[in-house]
Scaffold this motif. Structure first.
Motif, PDB file in Angstrom:
ATOM      1  N   ARG A 409       0.824  -1.203   0.000  1.00 57.18           N
ATOM      2  CA  ARG A 409       0.000   0.000   0.000  1.00 57.18           C
ATOM      3  C   ARG A 409       0.864   1.260   0.000  1.00 57.18           C
ATOM      4  O   ARG A 409       0.395   2.353   0.352  1.00 57.18           O
ATOM      5  CB  ARG A 409      -0.919   0.031   1.229  1.00 57.18           C
ATOM      6  N   LYS A 410       2.128   1.130  -0.428  1.00 59.71           N
ATOM      7  CA  LYS A 410       2.977   2.313  -0.524  1.00 59.71           C
ATOM      8  C   LYS A 410       2.360   3.294  -1.516  1.00 59.71           C
ATOM      9  O   LYS A 410       1.856   2.894  -2.563  1.00 59.71           O
ATOM     10  CB  LYS A 410       4.379   1.915  -0.977  1.00 59.71           C
ATOM     11  N   ARG A 411       2.456   4.550  -1.199  1.00 62.04           N
ATOM     12  CA  ARG A 411       1.782   5.579  -1.986  1.00 62.04           C
ATOM     13  C   ARG A 411       2.194   5.547  -3.456  1.00 62.04           C
ATOM     14  O   ARG A 411       1.370   5.644  -4.353  1.00 62.04           O
ATOM     15  CB  ARG A 411       2.108   6.954  -1.394  1.00 62.04           C
ATOM     16  N   GLU A 412       3.522   5.400  -3.698  1.00 59.02           N
ATOM     17  CA  GLU A 412       3.992   5.447  -5.082  1.00 59.02           C
ATOM     18  C   GLU A 412       3.505   4.243  -5.902  1.00 59.02           C
ATOM     19  O   GLU A 412       3.222   4.368  -7.102  1.00 59.02           O
ATOM     20  CB  GLU A 412       5.528   5.529  -5.132  1.00 59.02           C
ATOM     21  N   ILE A 413       3.335   3.092  -5.252  1.00 53.53           N
ATOM     22  CA  ILE A 413       2.857   1.903  -5.965  1.00 53.53           C
ATOM     23  C   ILE A 413       1.358   2.020  -6.250  1.00 53.53           C
ATOM     24  O   ILE A 413       0.884   1.708  -7.349  1.00 53.53           O
ATOM     25  CB  ILE A 413       3.165   0.628  -5.151  1.00 53.53           C
ATOM     26  N   VAL A 414       0.608   2.492  -5.265  1.00 49.01           N
ATOM     27  CA  VAL A 414      -0.830   2.693  -5.454  1.00 49.01           C
ATOM     28  C   VAL A 414      -1.071   3.722  -6.553  1.00 49.01           C
ATOM     29  O   VAL A 414      -1.928   3.533  -7.427  1.00 49.01           O
ATOM     30  CB  VAL A 414      -1.495   3.148  -4.136  1.00 49.01           C
ATOM     31  N   ASP A 415      -0.290   4.811  -6.529  1.00 52.03           N
ATOM     32  CA  ASP A 415      -0.445   5.837  -7.565  1.00 52.03           C
ATOM     33  C   ASP A 415      -0.163   5.274  -8.954  1.00 52.03           C
ATOM     34  O   ASP A 415      -0.910   5.524  -9.910  1.00 52.03           O
ATOM     35  CB  ASP A 415       0.498   7.011  -7.287  1.00 52.03           C
ATOM     36  N   ALA A 416       0.919   4.519  -9.075  1.00 51.01           N
ATOM     37  CA  ALA A 416       1.281   3.955 -10.377  1.00 51.01           C
ATOM     38  C   ALA A 416       0.198   3.020 -10.893  1.00 51.01           C
ATOM     39  O   ALA A 416      -0.151   3.035 -12.084  1.00 51.01           O
ATOM     40  CB  ALA A 416       2.612   3.212 -10.271  1.00 51.01           C
ATOM     41  N   ARG A 417      -0.350   2.213 -10.004  1.00 47.96           N
ATOM     42  CA  ARG A 417      -1.395   1.270 -10.396  1.00 47.96           C
ATOM     43  C   ARG A 417      -2.656   2.011 -10.818  1.00 47.96           C
ATOM     44  O   ARG A 417      -3.258   1.731 -11.870  1.00 47.96           O
ATOM     45  CB  ARG A 417      -1.705   0.316  -9.236  1.00 47.96           C
ATOM     46  N   GLN A 418      -3.078   2.989 -10.009  1.00 40.10           N
ATOM     47  CA  GLN A 418      -4.319   3.703 -10.309  1.00 40.10           C
ATOM     48  C   GLN A 418      -4.184   4.571 -11.560  1.00 40.10           C
ATOM     49  O   GLN A 418      -5.120   4.630 -12.369  1.00 40.10           O
ATOM     50  CB  GLN A 418      -4.734   4.551  -9.109  1.00 40.10           C
ATOM     51  N   ILE A 419      -3.060   5.220 -11.737  1.00 34.93           N
ATOM     52  CA  ILE A 419      -2.870   6.060 -12.921  1.00 34.93           C
ATOM     53  C   ILE A 419      -2.843   5.202 -14.182  1.00 34.93           C
ATOM     54  O   ILE A 419      -3.416   5.574 -15.212  1.00 34.93           O
ATOM     55  CB  ILE A 419      -1.570   6.890 -12.792  1.00 34.93           C
ATOM     56  N   SER A 453     -10.883   7.785  -8.569  1.00 35.09           N
ATOM     57  CA  SER A 453      -9.915   8.406  -7.654  1.00 35.09           C
ATOM     58  C   SER A 453      -8.992   9.357  -8.408  1.00 35.09           C
ATOM     59  O   SER A 453      -8.705  10.468  -7.946  1.00 35.09           O
ATOM     60  CB  SER A 453      -9.091   7.320  -6.951  1.00 35.09           C
ATOM     61  N   VAL A 454      -8.515   8.924  -9.578  1.00 34.90           N
ATOM     62  CA  VAL A 454      -7.629   9.774 -10.372  1.00 34.90           C
ATOM     63  C   VAL A 454      -8.374  11.008 -10.864  1.00 34.90           C
ATOM     64  O   VAL A 454      -7.842  12.127 -10.826  1.00 34.90           O
ATOM     65  CB  VAL A 454      -7.038   8.978 -11.549  1.00 34.90           C
ATOM     66  N   ARG A 455      -9.621  10.818 -11.316  1.00 35.20           N
ATOM     67  CA  ARG A 455     -10.425  11.966 -11.765  1.00 35.20           C
ATOM     68  C   ARG A 455     -10.582  12.985 -10.642  1.00 35.20           C
ATOM     69  O   ARG A 455     -10.438  14.203 -10.866  1.00 35.20           O
ATOM     70  CB  ARG A 455     -11.803  11.478 -12.228  1.00 35.20           C
ATOM     71  N   ASN A 456     -10.881  12.511  -9.447  1.00 36.48           N
ATOM     72  CA  ASN A 456     -11.077  13.410  -8.309  1.00 36.48           C
ATOM     73  C   ASN A 456      -9.779  14.146  -7.972  1.00 36.48           C
ATOM     74  O   ASN A 456      -9.783  15.356  -7.678  1.00 36.48           O
ATOM     75  CB  ASN A 456     -11.565  12.634  -7.091  1.00 36.48           C
ATOM     76  N   MET A 457      -8.647  13.431  -8.003  1.00 35.19           N
ATOM     77  CA  MET A 457      -7.361  14.059  -7.704  1.00 35.19           C
ATOM     78  C   MET A 457      -7.006  15.107  -8.750  1.00 35.19           C
ATOM     79  O   MET A 457      -6.455  16.177  -8.427  1.00 35.19           O
ATOM     80  CB  MET A 457      -6.270  12.988  -7.635  1.00 35.19           C
ATOM     81  N   MET A 458      -7.320  14.843 -10.006  1.00 36.20           N
ATOM     82  CA  MET A 458      -7.041  15.812 -11.070  1.00 36.20           C
ATOM     83  C   MET A 458      -7.840  17.091 -10.876  1.00 36.20           C
ATOM     84  O   MET A 458      -7.389  18.185 -11.227  1.00 36.20           O
ATOM     85  CB  MET A 458      -7.360  15.194 -12.437  1.00 36.20           C
ATOM     86  N   ASP A 459      -9.042  16.962 -10.321  1.00 37.50           N
ATOM     87  CA  ASP A 459      -9.904  18.125 -10.109  1.00 37.50           C
ATOM     88  C   ASP A 459      -9.451  18.976  -8.920  1.00 37.50           C
ATOM     89  O   ASP A 459      -9.763  20.170  -8.861  1.00 37.50           O
ATOM     90  CB  ASP A 459     -11.351  17.687  -9.882  1.00 37.50           C
ATOM     91  N   ASN A 461      -6.084  18.647  -7.265  1.00 39.00           N
ATOM     92  CA  ASN A 461      -4.647  18.734  -7.016  1.00 39.00           C
ATOM     93  C   ASN A 461      -3.929  19.125  -8.312  1.00 39.00           C
ATOM     94  O   ASN A 461      -3.805  18.315  -9.235  1.00 39.00           O
ATOM     95  CB  ASN A 461      -4.123  17.390  -6.485  1.00 39.00           C
ATOM     96  N   LYS A 462      -3.465  20.359  -8.384  1.00 35.82           N
ATOM     97  CA  LYS A 462      -2.841  20.858  -9.609  1.00 35.82           C
ATOM     98  C   LYS A 462      -1.582  20.076  -9.959  1.00 35.82           C
ATOM     99  O   LYS A 462      -1.353  19.738 -11.132  1.00 35.82           O
ATOM    100  CB  LYS A 462      -2.507  22.340  -9.432  1.00 35.82           C
ATOM    101  N   LYS A 463      -0.756  19.754  -8.987  1.00 32.25           N
ATOM    102  CA  LYS A 463       0.486  19.030  -9.249  1.00 32.25           C
ATOM    103  C   LYS A 463       0.194  17.636  -9.792  1.00 32.25           C
ATOM    104  O   LYS A 463       0.872  17.166 -10.714  1.00 32.25           O
ATOM    105  CB  LYS A 463       1.318  18.936  -7.969  1.00 32.25           C
ATOM    106  N   PHE A 464      -0.808  16.996  -9.226  1.00 36.37           N
ATOM    107  CA  PHE A 464      -1.186  15.657  -9.701  1.00 36.37           C
ATOM    108  C   PHE A 464      -1.698  15.743 -11.140  1.00 36.37           C
ATOM    109  O   PHE A 464      -1.378  14.894 -11.978  1.00 36.37           O
ATOM    110  CB  PHE A 464      -2.266  15.069  -8.782  1.00 36.37           C
ATOM    111  N   GLU A 469      -0.915  15.027 -17.185  1.00 36.25           N
ATOM    112  CA  GLU A 469      -0.700  15.702 -18.468  1.00 36.25           C
ATOM    113  C   GLU A 469       0.662  15.353 -19.051  1.00 36.25           C
ATOM    114  O   GLU A 469       0.799  15.163 -20.272  1.00 36.25           O
ATOM    115  CB  GLU A 469      -0.848  17.215 -18.280  1.00 36.25           C
ATOM    116  N   GLU A 470       1.675  15.266 -18.195  1.00 44.21           N
ATOM    117  CA  GLU A 470       3.008  14.906 -18.678  1.00 44.21           C
ATOM    118  C   GLU A 470       3.023  13.465 -19.186  1.00 44.21           C
ATOM    119  O   GLU A 470       3.629  13.169 -20.236  1.00 44.21           O
ATOM    120  CB  GLU A 470       4.035  15.075 -17.543  1.00 44.21           C
TER     121      GLU A 470
END
Length: 477
Positions: A409-419, A453-459, A461-464, A469-470
């Motif tokens: 459940r490390k943040r970077e692994i969860v982020d990579a999976r969800q993105i 979750s990704v849609r909500n974060m995009m709305d 969190n500007k950095k996310f 976008e990158e």
């Protein structure tokens, strides 16, 4: 079994088919089913109140001619209209019987949809803030999203006419609420905003509000933090027309759903117009409270299909006309053949053509159109596959690909999976199950959760959002 009602209706259908376009026949008469023929009265089952009203208004003379030709000059027609009562009906649709041609409604109170609980005669709205006046807030409608700018085709005819009906007589027809659903980019937002624009034109004193579900959720969250929920509810309950886009984003937002439930009840009871849009049929919506879901089903639920070739041509020509472009027919035909799934991408192709032609100071040619089309559709092509998405995301976030299948459940692994799941769902045609299996060996529900979750974060969190976008840029999207 006596099939005389089926035989009679089939004969009527042959007459109707011979006197109208095939697309019109398939849209309005194929869904009807004969139930019975008693003496000279034929009873038809229709999917919704909207179908009944539209058929009676637009095809009554032809339908009467067909029925009388088959059954006799004293023939009569009745409709049996399905009403989905939600979980309270044990899965069985209720019905209301309507005689044709301005007959009186049969008063079968056991079968009609349940009434909402708020009674305006009982006293003041319990959520009202004393002294708060109607706000002159922005309706958030885009002026270009009119009915005149909407291209009608076989895949959106029913949705177009239902939207027009709601706009002409807001809150007073059998389709409030009106729910329009379909895949991304097929014109749902355009239609529901067209309703608001038309109502403001015809009824300038009416208060119209369009809001995206995520904005509603965010406003409610801020009102909860600031202890201003009553003001929040009061503003929404004071509108005459409430239009909410992407209601699937309410999934699992329990408190926001509860507020929407009370707002819905109040507006519906007061005879106001409710309009919603989402990416799937009401029966497929997950994470919504049963009592709210049942209310979405009270009115008409109309699907918008992917546009066919002629509709795509119309969209391109309308966009070119509005932008002042002169596009040769061969280029219009090429783009309509090449870009097949999304009207938003079709319009984007015109923007890209104009940008390229302006930058290079050259004419719009077929070669240029091919370049633009290739850039737009390549995100659906084989080179943008699940493996490419997963590898690109993991490389960018510096995560080992194999770790996506771990239980970490490390943040970077969860982020990579969800993105990865988000990009795969948004930019490929793979099924949710296929995406989940390839990216982390998860099921389809995990993919849906990741996407939201990704849609909500995009709305929020500007950095996310810049990270997404990158990644899109690296994938050539």
């Amino acid at each position: 079994m006596n099939q005389k009602h089926v035989e009679a209706w089939n004969k009527c259908l042959r007459i109707l088919r011979d006197n109208m376009k095939e697309a019109t026949f398939n849209t309005w008469f194929t869904p009807l089913e004969p139930l019975q023929l008693i003496e000279n009265t034929l009873t038809l089952q229709v999917p919704s109140q909207f179908y009944y009203e539209y058929i009676e208004e637009n095809f009554l003379e032809l339908l009467a001619f067909a029925v009388r030709s088959v059954i006799g000059k004293n023939a009569k027609l009745e409709y049996n209209i399905l009403i989905d009562k939600g979980n309270g009906s044990n899965g069985k649709p209720a019905t209301i019987n309507y005689p044709s041609s301005n007959g009186k409604v049969s008063k079968n109170t056991q079968n009609v949809a349940p009434a909402v609980t708020f009674d305006p005669k009982a006293g003041m709205n319990p959520f009202a803030v004393p002294g708060l006046q109607r706000s002159n807030f922005d309706s958030h409608l885009r002026p270009q999203h009119t009915f005149e700018n909407f291209i009608v085709g076989p895949g959106n005819t029913a949705a177009y006419h239902s939207a027009l009906k709601a706009a002409e007589n807001p809150g007073q027809t059998g389709f409030s609420p009106l729910l329009i659903y379909g895949n991304s980019g097929v014109g749902k937002t355009h239609l529901i905003q067209a309703i608001g624009l038309k109502i403001r034109e015809v009824h300038p004193k009416m208060q119209v509000l369009y809001v995206h579900a995520n904005n509603f959720i965010q406003e409610f969250s801020e009102a909860s933090i600031n202890n201003t929920r009553n003001n929040f509810l009061q503003i929404y309950q004071n509108v005459d027309v409430l239009i909410i886009d992407d209601i699937h984003d309410f999934s699992s937002k329990t408190k926001s759903q509860d507020s929407l439930f009370h707002i819905f009840n109040h507006l519906h009871q007061m005879g106001k117009q409710l309009v919603f849009a989402c990416d799937r049929a009401p029966v497929e919506l997950e994470g919504l409270d049963d009592r709210l879901l049942s209310r979405f089903k009270w009115g008409a639920s109309i699907r918008v299909e992917i546009p066919d070739f002629e509709t795509r041509r119309g969209i391109l020509k309308m966009k070119a006309y509005n932008d002042g472009l002169v596009i040769p027919e061969e280029i219009i035909d090429f783009l309509a053949n090449r870009i097949t799934t999304n009207s938003r991408e079709l319009q984007g192709s015109m923007v890209s053509l104009l940008a390229y032609a302006t930058d290079s100071k050259s004419e719009i040619t077929l070669e240029l159109a091919q370049r633009v089309a290739d850039e737009i559709v390549k995100r659906k092509d084989a080179d943008l596959n699940l493996q490419t998405i997963r590898r690109t995301v993991c490389d960018y976030l510096n995560v080992d690909e194999t770790s996506l299948e771990s239980k970490s459940r490390k943040r970077e692994i969860v982020d990579a999976r969800q993105i990865s799941m988000y990009l795969a769902k948004e930019y490929t045609s793979k099924s949710l199950s296929t995406i989940g299996q390839f990216i982390g060996k998860k099921d389809h529900s995990t993919v849906l959760h990741a996407y939201k979750s990704v849609r909500n974060m995009m709305d929020t969190n500007k950095k996310f959002r810049e990270t997404i976008e990158e990644l899109c840029s690296r994938l050539g999207i």
